[in-house]
Scaffold this active site. Structure first.
Site, PDB file in Angstrom:
ATOM      1  N   GLY A 234       0.804  -1.222   0.000  1.00 20.65           N
ATOM      2  CA  GLY A 234       0.000   0.000   0.000  1.00 20.65           C
ATOM      3  C   GLY A 234       0.832   1.265   0.000  1.00 20.65           C
ATOM      4  O   GLY A 234       1.965   1.264  -0.467  1.00 20.65           O
TER       5      GLY A 234
ATOM      6  N   LEU B 294      -4.196  -5.381  -4.542  1.00 19.45           N
ATOM      7  CA  LEU B 294      -3.145  -4.363  -4.487  1.00 19.45           C
ATOM      8  C   LEU B 294      -1.800  -4.945  -4.018  1.00 19.45           C
ATOM      9  O   LEU B 294      -1.710  -5.542  -2.942  1.00 19.45           O
ATOM     10  CB  LEU B 294      -3.575  -3.240  -3.524  1.00 19.45           C
ATOM     11  CG  LEU B 294      -2.610  -2.049  -3.447  1.00 19.45           C
ATOM     12  CD1 LEU B 294      -2.563  -1.296  -4.759  1.00 19.45           C
ATOM     13  CD2 LEU B 294      -3.007  -1.129  -2.300  1.00 19.45           C
ATOM     14  N   ASP B 295      -0.771  -4.759  -4.830  1.00 21.83           N
ATOM     15  CA  ASP B 295       0.592  -5.174  -4.479  1.00 21.83           C
ATOM     16  C   ASP B 295       0.704  -6.657  -4.171  1.00 21.83           C
ATOM     17  O   ASP B 295       1.612  -7.076  -3.445  1.00 21.83           O
ATOM     18  CB  ASP B 295       1.131  -4.349  -3.295  1.00 21.83           C
ATOM     19  CG  ASP B 295       1.161  -2.856  -3.592  1.00 21.83           C
ATOM     20  OD1 ASP B 295       1.330  -2.503  -4.765  1.00 21.83           O
ATOM     21  OD2 ASP B 295       1.016  -2.058  -2.657  1.00 21.83           O
ATOM     22  N   ALA B 296      -0.211  -7.446  -4.701  1.00 26.34           N
ATOM     23  CA  ALA B 296      -0.211  -8.872  -4.372  1.00 26.34           C
ATOM     24  C   ALA B 296      -0.002  -9.763  -5.596  1.00 26.34           C
ATOM     25  O   ALA B 296      -0.125 -10.976  -5.518  1.00 26.34           O
ATOM     26  CB  ALA B 296      -1.513  -9.239  -3.676  1.00 26.34           C
TER      27      ALA B 296
END
Lengths: 299, 299, 299, 299
Positions: free
Chosen positions: D216, D242-244
């Site tokens: 994040g 998100l960001d995964a």
């Protein structure tokens, strides 16, 4: 310099207008730190960072760097230096005070390879490096457009065995004893002892090997031949012995049997630019004290 | 070997009882991989890992390592090798099949410094390294107790200029042409060409510098003198030229002006043991193909 | 401790018999360094190393570590501390003087995994770490022989949910408020807040991940699941929040898709032992000042 | 693109005009490599590099990348693919052949921070990266001059919560389903699932932390708060979480208590640009096979 770089310089100046760094090298003995810190306290200084090192507390050499802030420093430069003289004399110090807001002047010498030049120009633009670059000198025409696009004067001075003496004379005239630092950003000419003597410990070179391995030419070819598993780069001050000056910084990158000479050069470029930029940054921030063909680096 | 190590060996044997590695080096040409993989398929092999490398697809040299599994492999060793001979002949291969369940025999030579010896013994015990160690030979008495506590026979064979020939004869007799690998774990004697000739590409040395920098003795002292900013270690196969054999692995650690020679030695010990253990592991797992005084390492 | 370790301790004592370290934390203001260095000068001290850091020269917090040498220090411990009190009071300092020749006492807690324990024992034996180890406590019997072979008492205190309170009481009794440091060398039990309260900032744990990634259990399994390209380890002081105490040191190692969970554990073991040993060394040398759930580490 | 970049592309095309890469993912079983290599041999291919990996030889998934050269390949693209179809069907392969001389088209999205954009442009110019860049899209005007100086069209599409849907529609229209890769070079807007669905595993983002730590926003601020001793960056394919998404590459740099948030950002910029450029290079060279929210990277 272009607009963005100029902005960076102004902002830097404002942030540093009361800041200076005191650099000391002297025989170690008790009382040095007490005297120096008492002096700074008396002068109304705020210590921002202080580092020291002694080769040996008994009979060794002592090195110190103090970054400090004094309100209204700009108007008191000379008085401050004069006030420090008795302290310096008492301990037989080599010393200088570098005023952080006096932005350093840095000349860049470059040949055909552009990666180190580019890294310096970009870090100057982003503010990671802070310096004025009055000129770039090259023995080739190639990078004129690039350099001038940054608003920096570019001088093409070809060098051959026959013209070397004249070329260096021309370079010295352009430099006009008015730069704090010369960066050899993959400048592939060996400077003469006469030239080097003008800028002792003020010329930084990047050598494309992990010194003292592969001194001299074609280090990547020789690294490939030897089958090393790491390649490196070394930034150092230039002295009269080839690739033998005080080392400032080194780094390496892992390679393997799959990498041919071209690969080593490609990988090496990224180490070279980083290792050179770090050395330049430390020099500009007065973090390096050369001694005994080595460097004390306070980071 | 003590109980724990023995357990590790048995467990390793069970896990690997159908496993082997085929190692190939030959002139590159089309069809090699097709022929090898067809051969393995015909033999009922499961390929576990396969790596290859060519110095140049046209006119270069080709290297390959295939790890595979064949049910009931132990009873078919000779048949498998015989079956491969025509393939090998067709491509003019240097080749060998190494049966993973045949645990390698590794002799360790050591002098006074114990850190590399300890690392090897510990990794053997934890199962990170898998080998039988029939003996440790030292030119000093110091580590007898340590070595014997691991259940390994220890032989003290002093070496002086006068006794070197006799000492090496004694060493060779103890080795009895019955080890796959000799590890010089900070063994501070230079082996004679006659000795080395018995174990070509089967003696691994750890040199306490980032080769080719600081070949020979006292590398840490010389690194300190030169003021390097990284120190390193190099594991390599021993040849007749001092510290000039094929490099297997290298690594470095950052140092600075504060570190004296003793510090460099302390920091260096940790790099040495890691760099040596990696090389030994790769040799034991048949991951290294020496060629042209360099190494192809398939990891 | 065995003979070799004892020798190391005696040699260390001799080398450090006049040495001490002054550690300071206080609100930053001008004059601190001047006062401290004047004090040390008046006491006849040779400064060996001095480091300082300020979160902000204006309104920030100031940290300092000075290593110094005073002839005959052993007989003047109390006088020295008393003499410093007015200086400390003037600047509202948190401070202590640690006498380097007073060898620290370090307890080790361990469960089944031995690599961290082994690294500590060997570094103690080689002199890389200097401490007395009055006892090793484990919730398993496994390492008794190993520990006792180093001449160190070993206590087996099993822990279950039901017996935890009693087990901790037994541990505290054995420790007898007489250790400077507790090292959790892969001790797989969570200590209660009551236990932790006895040793604030004096319990060092090694967590087998790059914190704050993978807090809690099975970090290697979760790292594998997430497909990370680097795995790490973190040493930190233990607080009441799991894996959330002040970080002392971290390091990582490169991994790739070929590595399964077992490989990650094997590679991770080598990072863990190094990262723990560094933290322990820095604590023993009084290089760490915890502040605000972070650490200032003067290396 | 400017003249120099154009030259690089032409040279690249010439060097690669007979080259292609076959990428395979399928259930593992014996015979795959034999079939593939026999196919390539029959087609007259020279294998340049071959890599393979199996999650498990029994019941696992098999991945393979073969780089090869076939004279006159350009005229035989379709025939080659058709010829491979029966092999692919036999082993239930997911597969594709990527023709190396077909230079990939890469769009760059950027916001205000320029370092990642600059690194990509520079590596494109130097030939370290090879791609055509038909456009750069930004939600800010800032980098128009820079981008256009490289001869690349620049589109300013502001994004707010209200205009996001329209903005993405405009972006998709500009992209016209005619790019192989979208690089988010510090593009500080979250793409909608609808947008991401157009380019599965073809959008590479650089996140300025060592994921999964600090998912994040404001990762450097949070890294500073937590007191980590290493900071990192992560390049990954974008998914709807998100960001995964699948991690492609990560790297870290050492920091300490002296570094404030600004320092972390400065140091981080250098990691970010390197980690992003590596991921882009590997994608352009078809070295990445995403699987199971992870990546197999053959380097």
């Amino acid at each position: 310099m272009n607009a963005k770089a100029n902005e960076q310089l102004i902002e830097f100046y404002e942030r540093n207008r009361n800041r200076a760094r005191l650099l000391i090298s002297c025989p170690d003995q008790p009382g040095i730190v007490a005297a120096v810190s008492q002096f700074l306290f008396n002068e109304g200084a705020n210590i921002i960072q202080s580092d020291q090192y002694s080769t040996d507390p008994e009979g060794g050499r002592f090195f110190m760097r103090v970054a400090f802030e004094i309100p209204g420093l700009e108007t008191r430069e000379k008085a401050l230096c004069r006030a420090f003289e008795p302290v310096a004399a008492r301990f037989a110090m080599d010393w200088r005070i570098s005023f952080a807001y006096r932005i350093k002047r840095m000349a860049i010498f470059v040949s055909k390879q552009e990666h180190c030049l580019l890294e310096l120009l970009w870090q100057l633009q982003s503010g990671d490096l802070v310096a004025e670059v009055p000129l770039v000198i090259s023995n080739h025409e190639d990078h004129r457009e690039l350099v001038e696009s940054f608003g920096i004067p570019f001088y093409h001075i070809p060098v051959s065995k026959e013209t070397k003496r004249a070329a260096e004379a021309e370079q010295l005239e352009l430099l006009a004893d008015n730069v704090d630092l010369i960066v050899l950003a993959r400048y592939m000419q060996v400077l003469s002892p006469e030239f080097v003597a003008h800028y002792p410990n003020r010329i930084i070179n990047i050598h494309h090997s992990f010194l003292p391995a592969f001194v001299g030419s074609k280090p990547y070819e020789r690294a490939y031949e030897r089958g090393v598993k790491l390649i490196g780069a070394t930034s150092h001050y230039v002295t009269n012995e080839l690739d033998a000056g005080p080392i400032i910084e080194q780094d390496v990158s892992r390679v393997n049997h799959r990498h041919n000479v071209q690969d080593l050069k490609r990988i090496g470029r990224h180490i070279e630019r980083v290792v050179l930029a770090r050395a330049v940054k430390w020099h500009l921030e007065d973090r390096i004290i050369p001694y005994n063909n080595k460097t004390v680096v306070f980071v």
